[in-house]
Design a protein around this motif. Structure first.
Motif, short mmCIF file in Angstrom:
data_model
loop_
_atom_site.label_atom_id
_atom_site.label_comp_id
_atom_site.label_asym_id
_atom_site.label_seq_id
_atom_site.Cartn_x
_atom_site.Cartn_y
_atom_site.Cartn_z
N ASN A 117 8.16 -3.10 -1.14
CA ASN A 117 7.15 -2.68 -1.81
C ASN A 117 6.67 -2.23 -0.01
OD1 ASN A 117 7.36 -2.10 -3.92
ND2 ASN A 117 5.93 -4.73 -4.78
N GLY A 118 6.72 -2.97 1.45
CA GLY A 118 6.68 -2.40 2.39
C GLY A 118 4.96 -2.49 2.25
N ALA A 139 0.79 -1.23 -0.38
CA ALA A 139 0.09 0.01 0.22
C ALA A 139 0.55 1.41 0.15
CB ALA A 139 -0.51 0.13 1.17
N GLY A 140 0.58 2.29 -1.01
CA GLY A 140 1.45 3.28 -1.42
C GLY A 140 2.62 3.51 -2.24
N HIS A 141 2.71 2.13 -3.21
CA HIS A 141 3.31 1.95 -3.91
C HIS A 141 2.36 1.65 -4.98
CE1 HIS A 141 7.37 1.50 -2.08
NE2 HIS A 141 5.87 0.97 -0.92
N GLN A 166 9.51 -6.68 -8.18
CA GLN A 166 9.60 -7.57 -7.66
C GLN A 166 10.53 -7.19 -6.13
OE1 GLN A 166 13.77 -6.51 -10.56
NE2 GLN A 166 12.48 -7.55 -12.28
N GLY A 167 8.61 -6.50 -5.41
CA GLY A 167 9.27 -6.66 -3.97
C GLY A 167 8.08 -6.27 -3.22
N LEU A 168 7.31 -7.90 -4.34
CA LEU A 168 6.41 -8.50 -3.45
C LEU A 168 6.24 -8.88 -2.35
CD1 LEU A 168 4.61 -9.20 -6.81
CD2 LEU A 168 4.72 -7.63 -5.61
N VAL A 169 5.54 -9.22 -1.47
CA VAL A 169 5.21 -9.89 -0.27
C VAL A 169 5.97 -11.65 -0.35
CG1 VAL A 169 2.77 -9.54 -0.20
CG2 VAL A 169 3.48 -10.66 2.42
N GLU A 175 -8.39 -2.59 13.11
CA GLU A 175 -6.78 -2.94 14.03
C GLU A 175 -6.32 -1.83 13.20
OE1 GLU A 175 -5.66 -6.61 13.81
OE2 GLU A 175 -7.20 -7.59 15.19
N PRO A 176 -5.74 -0.85 13.77
CA PRO A 176 -4.47 -0.03 13.01
C PRO A 176 -3.54 -0.54 12.23
CG PRO A 176 -4.44 -0.15 14.66
CD PRO A 176 -5.15 -0.94 15.01
N PRO A 177 -3.83 0.47 11.21
CA PRO A 177 -2.35 -0.51 10.41
C PRO A 177 -0.93 -0.51 10.97
CG PRO A 177 -2.69 1.37 10.04
CD PRO A 177 -4.31 1.21 10.40
N VAL A 178 -0.35 -1.82 10.14
CA VAL A 178 1.33 -1.41 10.76
C VAL A 178 1.71 -1.38 9.66
CG1 VAL A 178 2.55 -3.45 12.01
CG2 VAL A 178 0.47 -3.58 12.39
N ASN A 179 2.82 -0.51 9.57
CA ASN A 179 3.85 -0.25 9.00
C ASN A 179 5.23 -1.06 8.72
OD1 ASN A 179 5.52 0.63 7.00
ND2 ASN A 179 5.86 3.23 8.48
N MET A 180 4.92 -1.60 7.59
CA MET A 180 6.13 -2.72 7.28
C MET A 180 6.76 -2.80 6.78
SD MET A 180 4.50 -5.04 8.52
CE MET A 180 5.45 -6.36 7.78
N ARG A 181 7.67 -1.04 6.92
CA ARG A 181 8.41 -0.91 5.51
C ARG A 181 10.09 -1.12 6.54
NH1 ARG A 181 12.55 3.49 7.21
NH2 ARG A 181 13.49 4.29 4.68
N GLY A 182 10.88 -2.07 5.27
CA GLY A 182 11.98 -2.69 5.98
C GLY A 182 11.78 -3.70 7.11
N LYS A 183 10.16 -4.12 7.09
CA LYS A 183 9.60 -5.61 7.67
C LYS A 183 9.46 -6.52 7.65
CE LYS A 183 8.78 -2.04 11.92
NZ LYS A 183 8.61 -1.31 11.18
N ASP A 184 9.99 -8.21 8.33
CA ASP A 184 9.11 -9.03 7.87
C ASP A 184 8.06 -9.31 8.54
OD1 ASP A 184 10.91 -9.35 6.07
OD2 ASP A 184 12.23 -11.46 7.34
N PHE A 185 7.70 -10.14 8.79
CA PHE A 185 5.98 -10.79 9.54
C PHE A 185 5.43 -12.12 10.26
CE2 PHE A 185 4.72 -10.96 5.42
CZ PHE A 185 3.57 -12.26 5.42
#
Length: 1007
Positions: free
Chosen positions: A209-210, A180-182, A188-191, A220-230
């Protein structure tokens, strides 16, 4: 293609997610859509010769594979098309992810999941059914509890067939917002990367893409995934962030260590769990992710380079197309599209392949193997010694595109081959070339291969869906990793209480350390870990079991009611012979509140203080107990005697100052006073300076009776030319914790040209710490006489505060300084300054450069035809490049080591020098960090959970805790200034290039 770029930036490719191709120009983000155009008047490229596909049977004959091994075909077209990922269910059925919409047909939702079955049970799949379709760019899948989790950005979806029929008749979005936001979304940057973890959770990577991720159907509030795994619990769908940074692929080794890959960063791993990073708000942990490739970027393809790729490189070298110039004018031969990293945990290949990392290089038509070797608390990756100039698997067929690997039920290593004529991302192709290529050639093709020994006899297909609980528990010590993982997953699904006593028995009686480890992990997924289990693990002869036992003991520590036996066993492990156990213990003790935890941490510190990762683990675990640690170490002569021990005490003193507890401050003061007899002025000055810096506005908390003599001594030492420079520098830095009136008599004389540069720098740093307005006047008045390194430090100090910036700009307006004294990144910062008065003045006196960079590049093109003199170029390098780059052991690692640009060739280096903002990778973009105290720092930013580190020219690092940050803003340009070439002639440029390309390389620069 991921080679480091020119002087102040990096050329970062984007490939392998799951593709796969060449790099894209990067600017301020790790990717963007570039204007890749031929210059006006350039001739259009010719029609490119088409390379026909090779049949699966003929392709099989062409592979070059490691001695003693062979490749077998598992499945191919027409059963599958454009495969990018696979997974097995517990009965050996194979699910294949098909990304038929690659590279840019996302809106058509051509992606689907195929279910492959083997009618003969020989793992040669001959039956295919569509399990799920209508997917936009799916990337991965994982089977769990009779259903399939699928990553298809922006979603993670659960498919299930309620009646066992195909296709699945139930489709539920679990999480959404990836990417989201991209816009446009980077294919080449997909989950991707869904993987079963040792903790009973499903792990994945958000990649490039985060996004802003929410659990679907909730508020639930969104979680910023920039530079993060899950990771998420597949039963409750509890979702948490993990350390991230990889692009395509995520894998665990035999013992549960996590590995990822990113384009040219072939093998990366994580040094701690994300949850540890922010426990101590006063200490900023270093980034957890580290590139562990120890052997450089080279790969050895055996396929011919594509004609279009060769032409594109020539156009880039000639300056007729933008984009990186590969390998000194060659189009291939090093890591550029690393994808699908897989740690081999099977049992079919010989033992030396166990826990090797395998990753696809689809742009180079090969599979690379890296041997993972323990080193301290971590590991390093080396090229396999028996493959010095070859690859594990390579093909002369340019259609061979290995994008993902997998461990199989038969113990083999499986390779997912997307099989495309062109795998390049269209964003990286000049229009005139792209228009002559068929980017969808091969969309209907695809292969899956497996690597096995020459005389391989496969075991029967598994049927674990009917296995009893007892049989599943026994499989936890199976030699094949797929069986261990499948059994662990099925036990977690079933949650059968009857498994607990069986697992307990396996933990205590198994002769396999690996079996005992997996039994302990399975007990945790059953929520059945008892005191007895932990004690058994903590006393296990295998270090991996002890390490996991320490980790799982945290549940007892957090409960506040830890059994004494567990606590005693934990404390005893501070003497464990394995550093990895001590490292985990250093983190785990941070979950405890028992008073004697500090004694255990101190014992680890005394033994391992030389390891930077261990020091970080200890500091993040101290929370509010820095003073107790300081007391424990200060009382041990061995700690204060070793240089690394002293450095640790100095770091602790700063944290004690930040907490500002009078009794704790007194402890440090007593140690400072005790040093007076030892004549160790450097240590005393460093302790006092660190303590007072931590105290910030409460520096008077340090008793004057202790500080006055020390400050008097510091002023005397700072002015004494006969004293060792290192000691004088510490004295100068201490004076920076006083006032201008107190410090200036000693500091200002040190700003003369006769003073050694190290002391000039120390004096500028000390003045920078003083809040007095006179600082700006003194730095501005001397600015023109400073040598380059001191000038850079002074400029950083002047930009830090609005009043200083105003003084600088007024001097430029008055003509006493020149606009060219302010590099482009700093000028941009001032023209956008948050203070309106500074901003208005900067816009008036710092006009953007009018001379176009293309004009500059053309002016220096003759340098490429001149013979350079490396000795003269060395002098230019020291003057103009060394503040931010290292080469041959000289310089500072702010930008990339210049050894790395040699593969890009002199033509590309020339472009990078003259136009540093043409291509800028995210990790070399200049950022401004504004603090709540009103200061501004401009540099390269490294982000952590607890704060950021700002790196400035000459390797100056400043750490800012997150609580002190007001705002972080990208400048969208390189920290390297435009105009480095000012005053140079083409011959000077030829000399500089000659030095860069011939200087002896060393592992590191000065810092």
């Amino acid at each position: 293609m991921a080679r480091m770029g020119g002087m102040g930036h990096v050329l970062m490719p984007v490939a392998g997610a799951p593709s796969f191709g060449d790099c894209m120009t990067v600017h301020s983000k790790r990717w963007f859509v570039p204007a890749v155009l031929l210059l006006a008047g350039a001739a259009a490229p010719p029609e490119f010769p088409r390379v026909p596909p090779t049949s699966p049977a003929d392709a099989l004959k062409q592979f070059q594979v490691h001695d003693g091994l062979k490749i077998e075909l598992v499945a191919s077209e027409p059963l599958i098309e454009s495969p990018v990922g696979i997974c097995f269910d517990e009965d050996g059925r194979l699910f294949v992810v098909e990304m038929r919409g690659y590279p840019d047909r996302r809106e058509e939702r051509l992606g689907r999941i195929k279910l492959l079955e083997s009618s003969k049970g020989d793992r040669h799949y001959d039956k295919a059914s569509v399990y799920a379709d209508n997917l936009p760019w799916p990337t991965g899948c994982l089977w769990y509890n009779r259903g399939l989790f699928v990553t298809a950005s922006p979603d993670v979806i659960r498919f299930q067939s309620t009646h066992g029929a195909v296709p699945a008749d139930e489709r539920k979005v679990l999480f959404t917002g990836f990417g989201a936001g991209h816009e446009p979304l980077n294919v080449q940057g997909l989950v991707n990367g869904l993987t079963w973890g040792f903790d009973g959770r499903i792990h994945g990577t958000s990649s490039e893409n985060g996004g802003q991720v929410t659990r679907a159907g909730t508020n639930e509030p969104p979680v910023n995934m920039r530079g993060k795994d899950f990771s998420f619990d597949p039963r409750t769908f509890d979702f948490i962030t993990e350390n991230g940074g990889g692009q395509h692929g995520l894998s665990y080794d035999t013992f549960g260590r996590k590995f990822v890959t990113y384009n040219n960063h072939s093998v990366e791993t994580f040094f701690y769990d994300a949850r540890y990073a922010a426990r101590n708000p006063l200490f900023a942990m270093p980034p957890a992710l580290a590139d562990i490739n120890a052997d450089g970027p080279d790969v050895y393809r055996i396929s011919p380079e594509e004609a279009w790729r060769v032409l594109r490189t020539k156009l880039r070298v000639a300056g007729r197309a933008t984009g990186p110039i590969e390998e000194g004018g060659r189009a291939s031969g090093y890591f550029t599209s690393c994808s699908g990293i897989t740690m081999y945990t099977g049992d079919a290949l010989p033992a030396e392949f166990r826990d090797n990392a395998f990753l696809g290089e689809p742009a180079n038509n090969l599979v690379h193997r890296a041997v993972i070797v323990p080193e301290g608390v971590g590991v390093v990756a080396h090229r396999a010694p028996d493959e010095p100039k070859s690859e594990f698997v390579a093909s002369p067929d340019i259609w061979f595109r290995p994008v993902q690997m997998a461990n199989g039920p038969d113990g083999a290593l499986y390779i997912v081959d997307m099989y495309r004529e062109v795998i390049e991302h269209p964003w990286s192709l000049p229009d005139d070339i792209r228009n002559k290529l068929d980017l969808y050639s091969g969309v209907e093709r695809g292969r899956i291969w497996r690597v096995v020994p020459e005389n391989f006899t496969p075991r029967p297909m598994p049927h674990l869906s009917t296995a009893t609980t007892s049989e599943l528990v026994a499989l936890l010590e199976h030699p094949n990793g797929w069986h261990r993982d499948a059994a662990a997953r099925l036990l977690a699904e079933r949650q059968d209480p009857a498994a607990v006593p069986l697992l307990s028995k396996l933990l205590t009686e198994s002769k396999s350390g690996l079996g005992r480890l997996r039994a302990l992990c399975a007990l945790a997924t059953q929520n059945a870990v008892t005191e007895s289990h932990i004690l058994t693990a903590l006393h296990d002869p295998d270090a991996h079991v002890r390490e996991r036992g320490v980790l799982l003991a945290e549940n007892f520590l957090r409960s506040g009611n830890c059994p004494p036996a567990i606590w005693d066993a934990l404390v005893a492990l501070a003497d464990d012979p394995a550093i990895t156990v001590r490292y985990q213990l250093a983190f785990t003790l941070g979950e405890a509140r028992q008073p004697d935890r500090i004694a255990a941490l101190a014992k680890i510190a005394r033994r391992d203080v030389g390891d930077s990762w261990m020091r970080s683990a200890i500091l993040t675990s101290l929370a509010d107990s820095e003073a107790a640690m300081f007391a424990a170490l200060a009382s041990a002569p061995s700690s204060a005697a070793r240089p690394e021990g002293r450095d640790f005490l100095v770091e602790l003193a700063s944290l004690i100052g930040k907490r500002a507890n009078p009794a704790d401050v007194e402890q440090v003061v007593k140690l400072i006073e005790s040093q007076s007899d030892s004549k160790d002025d450097a240590f005393s000055f460093a302790l006092a300076r660190s303590l007072r810096e931590g105290l910030v506005k409460q520096r008077d908390a340090v008793p004057a009776a202790a500080m006055t003599p020390l400050l008097d001594r510091a002023r005397s030492v700072a002015s004494d030319a006969s004293t060792d420079e290192r000691v004088r520098a510490e004295a100068v830095r201490l004076l920076g914790t006083t006032t201008f009136a107190q410090a200036s008599p000693a500091l200002l004389p040190l700003l003369s040209t006769e003073t050694p540069e190290t002391l000039q720098l120390a004096a500028v740093a000390a003045l920078d710490e003083l809040p007095d307005r006179q600082v700006a006047e003194e730095l501005v008045n001397r600015f023109g006489r400073f040598p380059p390194r001191v000038r850079a430090a002074a400029l950083a100090a002047l930009l830090k505060r609005p009043d200083r910036a105003t003084a600088l700009l007024n001097a430029i307006s008055a003509g006493t300084l020149h606009a060219v004294d302010v590099p482009s990144a700093q000028a941009t910062f001032l023209r956008k300054h948050p203070d309106a008065r500074v901003r208005a003045l900067a816009q008036k006196v710092l006009k953007p450069a009018s001379k176009g960079r293309d004009e500059v590049i053309r002016a220096f093109q003759p340098a490429l035809d001149l013979e350079g003199n490396a000795q003269r170029g060395h002098a230019t390098y020291l003057q103009r490049c060394s503040p931010c780059h290292s080469l041959g052991g000289e310089g500072f690692s702010v930008g990339p080591d210049l050894t790395t640009i040699r593969n890009d060739g002199k033509a590309k280096a020339l472009v990078n020098i003259c136009d540093p903002n043409r291509e800028v990778a995210a990790n070399y973009v200049a950022y401004t960090v504004e603090t709540r105290a009103g200061e501004s720092l401009l540099g390269i930013v490294t982000d952590t959970a607890s704060g950021v580190t700002v790196r400035q020219p000459f390797g100056k690092d400043t750490t800012v805790l997150r609580a002190d940050i007001k705002r972080i803003e990208s400048q969208h340009i390189s920290l390297m200034p435009e105009g480095v070439e000012e005053g140079m002639k083409p011959q000077d440029m030829a000399d500089l290039l000659e030095f860069i390309f011939t200087a002896p390389s060393m592992a590191h620069g000065r810092k």
